[in-house]
Design a protein around this motif. Structure first.
Motif, PDB file in Angstrom:
ATOM      1  N   LYS A  38       0.842  -1.193   0.000  1.00  0.00           N
ATOM      2  CA  LYS A  38       0.000   0.000   0.000  1.00  0.00           C
ATOM      3  C   LYS A  38       0.869   1.231   0.000  1.00  0.00           C
ATOM      4  O   LYS A  38       2.057   1.178   0.346  1.00  0.00           O
ATOM      5  CB  LYS A  38      -0.965   0.002   1.175  1.00  0.00           C
ATOM      6  N   THR A  39       0.272   2.297  -0.317  1.00  0.00           N
ATOM      7  CA  THR A  39       0.979   3.568  -0.334  1.00  0.00           C
ATOM      8  C   THR A  39       0.260   4.478   0.649  1.00  0.00           C
ATOM      9  O   THR A  39      -0.967   4.622   0.609  1.00  0.00           O
ATOM     10  CB  THR A  39       0.965   4.188  -1.738  1.00  0.00           C
ATOM     11  N   GLY A  40       1.020   5.091   1.544  1.00  0.00           N
ATOM     12  CA  GLY A  40       0.448   5.949   2.570  1.00  0.00           C
ATOM     13  C   GLY A  40       0.547   7.399   2.155  1.00  0.00           C
ATOM     14  O   GLY A  40       0.798   7.730   1.007  1.00  0.00           O
ATOM     15  N   GLU A  41       0.326   8.253   3.173  1.00  0.00           N
ATOM     16  CA  GLU A  41       0.394   9.678   2.895  1.00  0.00           C
ATOM     17  C   GLU A  41       1.818  10.068   2.500  1.00  0.00           C
ATOM     18  O   GLU A  41       2.777   9.384   2.849  1.00  0.00           O
ATOM     19  CB  GLU A  41      -0.085  10.490   4.093  1.00  0.00           C
ATOM     20  N   TYR A  42       1.963  11.113   1.782  1.00  0.00           N
ATOM     21  CA  TYR A  42       3.215  11.606   1.221  1.00  0.00           C
ATOM     22  C   TYR A  42       3.865  10.575   0.306  1.00  0.00           C
ATOM     23  O   TYR A  42       5.068  10.522   0.165  1.00  0.00           O
ATOM     24  CB  TYR A  42       4.198  12.063   2.296  1.00  0.00           C
ATOM     25  N   ASN A  43       3.073   9.688  -0.229  1.00  0.00           N
ATOM     26  CA  ASN A  43       3.501   8.688  -1.203  1.00  0.00           C
ATOM     27  C   ASN A  43       4.535   7.701  -0.615  1.00  0.00           C
ATOM     28  O   ASN A  43       5.446   7.262  -1.291  1.00  0.00           O
ATOM     29  CB  ASN A  43       4.043   9.393  -2.450  1.00  0.00           C
ATOM     30  N   ARG A  44       4.356   7.369   0.616  1.00  0.00           N
ATOM     31  CA  ARG A  44       5.227   6.379   1.260  1.00  0.00           C
ATOM     32  C   ARG A  44       4.790   4.992   0.841  1.00  0.00           C
ATOM     33  O   ARG A  44       3.605   4.685   0.861  1.00  0.00           O
ATOM     34  CB  ARG A  44       5.160   6.505   2.771  1.00  0.00           C
ATOM     35  N   LYS A  45       5.812   4.113   0.594  1.00  0.00           N
ATOM     36  CA  LYS A  45       5.507   2.747   0.162  1.00  0.00           C
ATOM     37  C   LYS A  45       5.685   1.822   1.361  1.00  0.00           C
ATOM     38  O   LYS A  45       6.751   1.775   1.966  1.00  0.00           O
ATOM     39  CB  LYS A  45       6.449   2.320  -0.962  1.00  0.00           C
ATOM     40  N   TYR A  46       4.616   1.111   1.665  1.00  0.00           N
ATOM     41  CA  TYR A  46       4.641   0.159   2.770  1.00  0.00           C
ATOM     42  C   TYR A  46       4.719  -1.250   2.195  1.00  0.00           C
ATOM     43  O   TYR A  46       4.015  -1.586   1.253  1.00  0.00           O
ATOM     44  CB  TYR A  46       3.374   0.289   3.631  1.00  0.00           C
ATOM     45  N   TYR A  47       5.583  -2.061   2.847  1.00  0.00           N
ATOM     46  CA  TYR A  47       5.720  -3.455   2.414  1.00  0.00           C
ATOM     47  C   TYR A  47       4.990  -4.336   3.412  1.00  0.00           C
ATOM     48  O   TYR A  47       4.843  -3.983   4.588  1.00  0.00           O
ATOM     49  CB  TYR A  47       7.216  -3.824   2.310  1.00  0.00           C
ATOM     50  N   SER A  48       4.479  -5.471   2.963  1.00  0.00           N
ATOM     51  CA  SER A  48       3.652  -6.336   3.799  1.00  0.00           C
ATOM     52  C   SER A  48       4.434  -6.798   5.029  1.00  0.00           C
ATOM     53  O   SER A  48       5.668  -6.818   5.039  1.00  0.00           O
ATOM     54  CB  SER A  48       3.182  -7.551   2.996  1.00  0.00           C
ATOM     55  N   ALA A  49       3.664  -7.188   6.057  1.00  0.00           N
ATOM     56  CA  ALA A  49       4.270  -7.666   7.305  1.00  0.00           C
ATOM     57  C   ALA A  49       5.131  -8.900   7.039  1.00  0.00           C
ATOM     58  O   ALA A  49       6.199  -9.074   7.633  1.00  0.00           O
ATOM     59  CB  ALA A  49       3.191  -7.970   8.328  1.00  0.00           C
ATOM     60  N   LYS A  50       4.668  -9.746   6.129  1.00  0.00           N
ATOM     61  CA  LYS A  50       5.412 -10.972   5.789  1.00  0.00           C
ATOM     62  C   LYS A  50       6.756 -10.621   5.146  1.00  0.00           C
ATOM     63  O   LYS A  50       7.799 -11.168   5.529  1.00  0.00           O
ATOM     64  CB  LYS A  50       4.574 -11.822   4.835  1.00  0.00           C
ATOM     65  N   ASP A  51       6.758  -9.665   4.202  1.00  0.00           N
ATOM     66  CA  ASP A  51       8.001  -9.251   3.549  1.00  0.00           C
ATOM     67  C   ASP A  51       8.939  -8.565   4.548  1.00  0.00           C
ATOM     68  O   ASP A  51      10.159  -8.780   4.531  1.00  0.00           O
ATOM     69  CB  ASP A  51       7.709  -8.317   2.375  1.00  0.00           C
ATOM     70  N   CYS A  52       8.333  -7.743   5.409  1.00  0.00           N
ATOM     71  CA  CYS A  52       9.150  -7.059   6.434  1.00  0.00           C
ATOM     72  C   CYS A  52       9.805  -8.069   7.366  1.00  0.00           C
ATOM     73  O   CYS A  52      10.990  -7.930   7.705  1.00  0.00           O
ATOM     74  CB  CYS A  52       8.286  -6.082   7.225  1.00  0.00           C
ATOM     75  N   GLN A  53       9.054  -9.075   7.782  1.00  0.00           N
ATOM     76  CA  GLN A  53       9.606 -10.112   8.658  1.00  0.00           C
ATOM     77  C   GLN A  53      10.740 -10.867   7.958  1.00  0.00           C
ATOM     78  O   GLN A  53      11.749 -11.180   8.565  1.00  0.00           O
ATOM     79  CB  GLN A  53       8.511 -11.078   9.107  1.00  0.00           C
ATOM     80  N   ARG A  54      10.552 -11.125   6.687  1.00  0.00           N
ATOM     81  CA  ARG A  54      11.577 -11.823   5.904  1.00  0.00           C
ATOM     82  C   ARG A  54      12.866 -10.984   5.868  1.00  0.00           C
ATOM     83  O   ARG A  54      13.969 -11.510   6.059  1.00  0.00           O
ATOM     84  CB  ARG A  54      11.041 -12.064   4.496  1.00  0.00           C
ATOM     85  N   ILE A  55      12.740  -9.690   5.664  1.00  0.00           N
ATOM     86  CA  ILE A  55      13.918  -8.800   5.637  1.00  0.00           C
ATOM     87  C   ILE A  55      14.587  -8.757   7.010  1.00  0.00           C
ATOM     88  O   ILE A  55      15.806  -8.854   7.133  1.00  0.00           O
ATOM     89  CB  ILE A  55      13.505  -7.378   5.157  1.00  0.00           C
ATOM     90  N   ILE A  56      13.772  -8.635   8.060  1.00  0.00           N
ATOM     91  CA  ILE A  56      14.311  -8.600   9.429  1.00  0.00           C
ATOM     92  C   ILE A  56      15.057  -9.897   9.735  1.00  0.00           C
ATOM     93  O   ILE A  56      16.165  -9.881  10.284  1.00  0.00           O
ATOM     94  CB  ILE A  56      13.179  -8.340  10.453  1.00  0.00           C
ATOM     95  N   ASP A  57      14.467 -11.033   9.396  1.00  0.00           N
ATOM     96  CA  ASP A  57      15.116 -12.330   9.632  1.00  0.00           C
ATOM     97  C   ASP A  57      16.431 -12.453   8.850  1.00  0.00           C
ATOM     98  O   ASP A  57      17.419 -12.977   9.361  1.00  0.00           O
ATOM     99  CB  ASP A  57      14.178 -13.475   9.248  1.00  0.00           C
ATOM    100  N   TYR A  58      16.414 -11.957   7.615  1.00  0.00           N
ATOM    101  CA  TYR A  58      17.610 -12.033   6.783  1.00  0.00           C
ATOM    102  C   TYR A  58      18.771 -11.290   7.446  1.00  0.00           C
ATOM    103  O   TYR A  58      19.872 -11.820   7.576  1.00  0.00           O
ATOM    104  CB  TYR A  58      17.312 -11.450   5.389  1.00  0.00           C
ATOM    105  N   TYR A  59      18.515 -10.079   7.888  1.00  0.00           N
ATOM    106  CA  TYR A  59      19.598  -9.287   8.486  1.00  0.00           C
ATOM    107  C   TYR A  59      19.957  -9.767   9.891  1.00  0.00           C
ATOM    108  O   TYR A  59      21.119  -9.674  10.300  1.00  0.00           O
ATOM    109  CB  TYR A  59      19.252  -7.795   8.480  1.00  0.00           C
ATOM    110  N   SER A  60      18.999 -10.311  10.624  1.00  0.00           N
ATOM    111  CA  SER A  60      19.337 -10.818  11.963  1.00  0.00           C
ATOM    112  C   SER A  60      20.186 -12.081  11.853  1.00  0.00           C
ATOM    113  O   SER A  60      21.111 -12.292  12.636  1.00  0.00           O
ATOM    114  CB  SER A  60      18.091 -11.064  12.802  1.00  0.00           C
TER     115      SER A  60
END
Length: 183
Positions: A38-60
Motif C-alpha cells: 500500500k501507499t500511505g500519505e506523502y507517497n510512502r511505500k509500505y511493504y507487507s508484514a510478511k516481507d518485512c519479517q523476511r527482511i528482518i530475519d535475513y539481516y538478523s
C-alpha cells in the motif's frame, strides 16, 4: 526465523529496526522483487508484514553469522596473544639461562686458572730440592752440624774478602767480588 508480529513498514522503518542502511534494504527489496502493498500519505511505500519479517530475519541471521565469525576471530586473537606472551616468557627464560651459563663458564675458567697456578707453585717449590739434590734427613743433629759448618765457612770467606779488599779495583769494591760456588 524469528517469529514476531510485524506490521507493514517503509524502507526507513525497516532500516531503523534492522540497523542497516536504507540503501541496503532498498537493494534487497529490488533483488527480491518485493512490491509495496500500500501507499500511505506523502507517497510512502509500505511493504507487507510478511516481507518485512523476511527482511528482518535475513539481516538478523546475517548479524548472528557475523557475530559468530567475530567471536571466532576474537578467540583466535586471544589464543595468538597468549601464545605470543608464552613465547616472550620463554625467550626471557632463555636469556636468563644464557647469562647463568656465561657466569658458569667464567667461574670454570677462573677455577682452572687457579688450579694451574697452584700446580705451577707446587712444581716450583719441588724443583729447587730436586735440582740441588737436597734430601731432607730424619736426623736433626746432622742438619744442625751442617748449618753450623756452613755458617763458619761463610764467616771465613767474608774475612778473606775483607783482607783482599785493598787489592781490588774501584768497580770490584763497588759491585763486589765474584765468588766461586762450591758443590
Amino acid at each position: 526465523m524469528t517469529k514476531t508480529k510485524t506490521k507493514p513498514m517503509t524502507i526507513t522503518e525497516l532500516s531503523r529496526v534492522t540497523g542497516v542502511s536504507g540503501a541496503s534494504i532498498a537493494a534487497l527489496v529490488k533483488k527480491w522483487k518485493l512490491k509495496p502493498t500500500k501507499t500511505g500519505e506523502y507517497n510512502r511505500k509500505y511493504y507487507s508484514a510478511k516481507d518485512c519479517q523476511r527482511i528482518i530475519d535475513y539481516y538478523s541471521s546475517k548479524s548472528k553469522t557475523g557475530t559468530k565469525t567475530a567471536t571466532k576471530t576474537a578467540a583466535k586473537d586471544e589464543i595468538i596473544q597468549t601464545l605470543r606472551e608464552q613465547i616472550e616468557d620463554q625467550r626471557h627464560q632463555i636469556d636468563q639461562l644464557n647469562e647463568q651459563l656465561k657466569m658458569a663458564q667464567i667461574n670454570l675458567s677462573q677455577s682452572q686458572q687457579l688450579q694451574l697456578r697452584q700446580a705451577d707453585q707446587i712444581k716450583r717449590l719441588e724443583e729447587p730440592q730436586e735440582a740441588t739434590g737436597d734430601v731432607v734427613s730424619s736426623s736433626s743433629s746432622q742438619d744442625t752440624e751442617e748449618s753450623d759448618e756452613d755458617t763458619r765457612m761463610s764467616h771465613k770467606t767474608n774475612e778473606d774478602d775483607q783482607g783482599e779488599a785493598g787489592n781490588l779495583s774501584f768497580f770490584q769494591r763497588l759491585f763486589g767480588k765474584k765468588k766461586k760456588i762450591k758443590f
